[in-house]
Design a protein around this motif. Structure first.
Motif, short mmCIF file in Angstrom:
data_model
loop_
_atom_site.label_atom_id
_atom_site.label_comp_id
_atom_site.label_asym_id
_atom_site.label_seq_id
_atom_site.Cartn_x
_atom_site.Cartn_y
_atom_site.Cartn_z
N TYR A 1 0.34 -0.96 -0.21
CA TYR A 1 0.40 -0.43 0.08
C TYR A 1 0.83 1.17 -0.25
CZ TYR A 1 -3.77 3.53 1.10
OH TYR A 1 -4.47 4.83 1.41
N GLY A 2 1.88 1.48 0.81
CA GLY A 2 2.75 2.70 1.44
C GLY A 2 3.54 2.75 -0.22
N ILE A 3 3.94 1.19 -1.11
CA ILE A 3 5.01 1.98 -2.29
C ILE A 3 3.40 2.24 -3.43
CG2 ILE A 3 5.72 0.25 -4.19
CD1 ILE A 3 6.70 -1.41 -2.23
N ASP A 4 2.61 2.22 -3.08
CA ASP A 4 1.64 1.76 -4.35
C ASP A 4 1.10 2.99 -4.15
OD1 ASP A 4 0.39 1.60 -6.84
OD2 ASP A 4 -1.72 1.19 -4.88
N LYS A 5 0.93 4.06 -3.07
CA LYS A 5 0.27 5.38 -2.99
C LYS A 5 1.10 5.64 -1.68
CE LYS A 5 -4.15 3.38 -2.77
NZ LYS A 5 -3.81 1.68 -3.43
N SER A 6 0.86 5.63 -0.79
CA SER A 6 2.14 6.73 0.28
C SER A 6 2.14 6.13 1.61
CB SER A 6 1.99 8.53 0.13
OG SER A 6 0.93 8.64 0.91
N PHE A 7 2.87 6.69 2.65
CA PHE A 7 2.52 6.14 4.07
C PHE A 7 2.37 7.08 4.81
CE2 PHE A 7 4.48 5.74 7.91
CZ PHE A 7 4.46 4.63 8.58
N LYS A 8 1.20 7.09 5.67
CA LYS A 8 1.18 7.77 6.71
C LYS A 8 0.40 7.26 7.91
CE LYS A 8 -1.11 12.74 6.82
NZ LYS A 8 -1.55 13.81 6.67
N PRO A 9 0.65 7.08 8.70
CA PRO A 9 0.62 6.60 9.87
C PRO A 9 -1.41 6.46 9.94
CG PRO A 9 2.39 7.42 10.03
CD PRO A 9 2.14 7.51 9.11
N PHE A 10 -2.33 7.40 9.95
CA PHE A 10 -3.50 7.85 10.20
C PHE A 10 -3.79 7.10 8.74
CE2 PHE A 10 -7.38 10.33 9.83
CZ PHE A 10 -7.72 9.71 11.28
N THR A 11 -3.37 7.05 7.59
CA THR A 11 -4.04 6.38 6.49
C THR A 11 -4.34 4.39 6.54
OG1 THR A 11 -3.32 8.06 5.06
CG2 THR A 11 -3.94 5.69 3.80
N TYR A 12 -3.43 4.29 7.84
CA TYR A 12 -3.36 2.88 8.01
C TYR A 12 -4.51 2.69 9.03
CZ TYR A 12 0.38 1.70 5.39
OH TYR A 12 1.02 1.68 4.00
N PHE A 13 -4.63 3.34 9.59
CA PHE A 13 -5.84 2.79 11.14
C PHE A 13 -7.46 3.74 10.17
CE2 PHE A 13 -9.03 5.68 13.41
CZ PHE A 13 -9.22 4.47 14.33
N GLN A 14 -7.38 4.71 9.14
CA GLN A 14 -8.53 4.23 8.13
C GLN A 14 -8.44 2.94 8.14
OE1 GLN A 14 -7.52 7.93 5.99
NE2 GLN A 14 -9.00 8.38 7.36
N LEU A 15 -7.54 2.13 7.07
CA LEU A 15 -7.63 1.43 6.51
C LEU A 15 -8.88 0.30 7.24
CD1 LEU A 15 -4.62 0.72 4.37
CD2 LEU A 15 -7.04 1.67 3.84
N LEU A 16 -8.46 0.56 8.44
CA LEU A 16 -9.43 -0.65 10.02
C LEU A 16 -10.62 -0.94 9.15
CD1 LEU A 16 -8.55 -2.60 11.99
CD2 LEU A 16 -9.08 -0.52 13.64
N LEU A 17 -11.13 0.17 8.72
CA LEU A 17 -12.97 0.29 8.58
C LEU A 17 -12.78 -0.76 7.12
CD1 LEU A 17 -15.67 0.53 8.50
CD2 LEU A 17 -15.48 2.61 7.42
N PRO A 18 -12.54 -0.52 5.94
CA PRO A 18 -12.42 -1.11 4.71
C PRO A 18 -11.79 -2.72 4.80
CG PRO A 18 -10.89 0.17 4.36
CD PRO A 18 -11.21 0.21 5.50
N MET A 19 -11.07 -2.98 5.39
CA MET A 19 -10.27 -4.30 6.08
C MET A 19 -11.87 -5.80 6.61
SD MET A 19 -5.94 -4.45 6.44
CE MET A 19 -6.20 -3.09 7.89
N PHE A 20 -11.93 -4.30 7.85
CA PHE A 20 -13.13 -5.76 8.66
C PHE A 20 -14.19 -5.62 7.32
CE2 PHE A 20 -10.92 -4.64 12.84
CZ PHE A 20 -11.36 -5.98 13.52
N ALA A 21 -15.00 -4.54 6.70
CA ALA A 21 -16.03 -4.44 5.88
C ALA A 21 -15.71 -5.78 5.00
CB ALA A 21 -16.07 -3.37 5.20
N ALA A 22 -14.54 -5.93 4.00
CA ALA A 22 -13.68 -7.13 3.59
C ALA A 22 -13.99 -8.27 4.25
CB ALA A 22 -12.31 -6.79 2.65
N ALA A 23 -13.70 -8.23 5.60
CA ALA A 23 -13.79 -10.09 6.50
C ALA A 23 -15.08 -10.25 6.55
CB ALA A 23 -12.34 -9.74 7.04
N ILE A 24 -15.83 -8.95 7.05
CA ILE A 24 -16.99 -9.33 6.99
C ILE A 24 -17.92 -9.56 6.45
CG2 ILE A 24 -19.13 -8.80 8.02
CD1 ILE A 24 -17.82 -7.17 10.49
#
Length: 336
Positions: free
Chosen positions: A234-257
């Motif tokens: 994700y960091g290589i494809d877009k960029s690294f910012k700590p808060f962005t990874y916190f935001q990714l928690l929602l779509p990752m959980f949504a994908a798993a559920i």
């Protein structure tokens, strides 16, 4: 010709980005579903563990770059992945020993462990921000494009062009390799079968002589591999910012559920569904429709359902709909 232009436009701005983003979400969702299926709790620290893992890769990448190490045209971060995996595995195993093992021993309710994972989330969030800072960090080097929009236009003669970045190709190829290796491990190796048995029936697995602590250790190591690779891609494809990874928690959980919490195949499918939904709903289809419709029917508006600022709202809506109408997800959950 107009149809080809429309398809190229759609591929360039929707299909290829969704395929790359979906691959990253799939790896993250796999980690969530493994933890839920084997350790029986929702790991809310997952996004910040991904940020921690990516930070480790970034720091080692910068060191390699300072030493003049390069694998051009590929990003040097690929060489740093093993170090990031080791660091993350040690962090996860240490966290399990200090925090989660106690709750397993006392057989605490899952909600208690979830709240503990929230505390872990805040700790790692602070550690990452303290070490690398809250701002965007660029660690990608090497060639950016496999071929550019201009190259595509010149080769095909079409009005629309399509560019393909190395990061997108690497993301898809690495994801396919990792997912294939994980499914082979779970279905073909003795340890993988032990993990599946432990997930299916913990008491029966214990009676069969399966060592629960070994299963837990292997699970965290696999999760370390998944979050490190997902976060780095994700960091290589877009960029690294700590808060962005916190935001990714929602779509990752949504994908798993969405796929069925506890089901690895469902996590992969859910990742691509969420990604395609987010990218598709926030894309302006005006130019695409102009290629397909007669001039008299061409739309005046952007034909964009939501602004890109609200793309995570798509994950939230899908998550709510799944919980309301199909709580077990697309695939039956809780089965490795």
């Amino acid at each position: 010709m107009e149809i080809l232009n429309a398809l190229v436009l759609l591929a360039n701005f929707v299909l290829i980005p969704a395929l790359s983003y979906g691959s990253q979400l799939a790896l993250g969702a796999l980690g969530i579903t493994l933890i839920y299926g084997i350790l029986r709790f929702s790991h809310f620290a997952h996004g910040d563990m991904m940020a921690f893992a990516t930070m480790a890769v970034i720091l080692f990448t910068w060191w390699l770059q300072s030493m003049g190490v390069s694998i051009d045209p590929l990003p040097t971060a690929l060489l740093a992945l093993p170090v990031g995996i080791v660091v993350t595995a040690l962090a996860l195993l240490g966290t399990d020993r200090v925090v989660y093992r106690f709750y397993r021993r006392v057989k605490a309710a899952p909600i208690v462990v979830v709240m503990a994972s929230l505390g872990v989330m805040f700790v790692f969030n602070g550690v990452v921000r303290f070490i690398i800072g809250p701002d965007d960090q660029n660690f990608a080097d090497g060639a950016r494009f496999l071929f550019t929009v201009r190259d595509f236009r010149t080769a095909t003669g079409l009005d629309e062009g399509m560019g393909l970045r190395y990061s997108q190709v690497i993301t898809v190829v690495v994801t396919l390799a990792v997912v294939a290796a994980l499914f082979w491990f779970l279905n073909r190796t003795r340890t993988g079968k032990s993990m599946r048995a432990f997930s299916d029936n913990e008491d029966l697995a214990l009676l069969s002589g399966i060592n629960p602590e070994r299963v837990v250790t292997v699970t965290w190591i696999i999760v370390a591999v998944l979050v490190t690779i997902a976060g780095t891609l994700y960091g290589i494809d877009k960029s690294f910012k700590p808060f962005t990874y916190f935001q990714l928690l929602l779509p990752m959980f949504a994908a798993a559920i969405l796929g069925g919490l506890g089901n690895p195949l469902g996590a992969v499918a859910g990742g691509f569904v969420i990604a395609l939904s987010e990218v598709g709903v926030t894309y302006a289809f005006r130019k695409f429709l102009q290629y397909l419709l007669p001039e008299s029917l061409e739309p005046d508006s952007l034909m964009q359902l939501l602004s890109t600022d609200y793309k995570f709202a798509v994950s939230f809506v899908l998550l709510v709909l799944v919980l309301l109408f199909r709580p077990t997800g697309l695939f039956k959950g809780q089965s490795l």
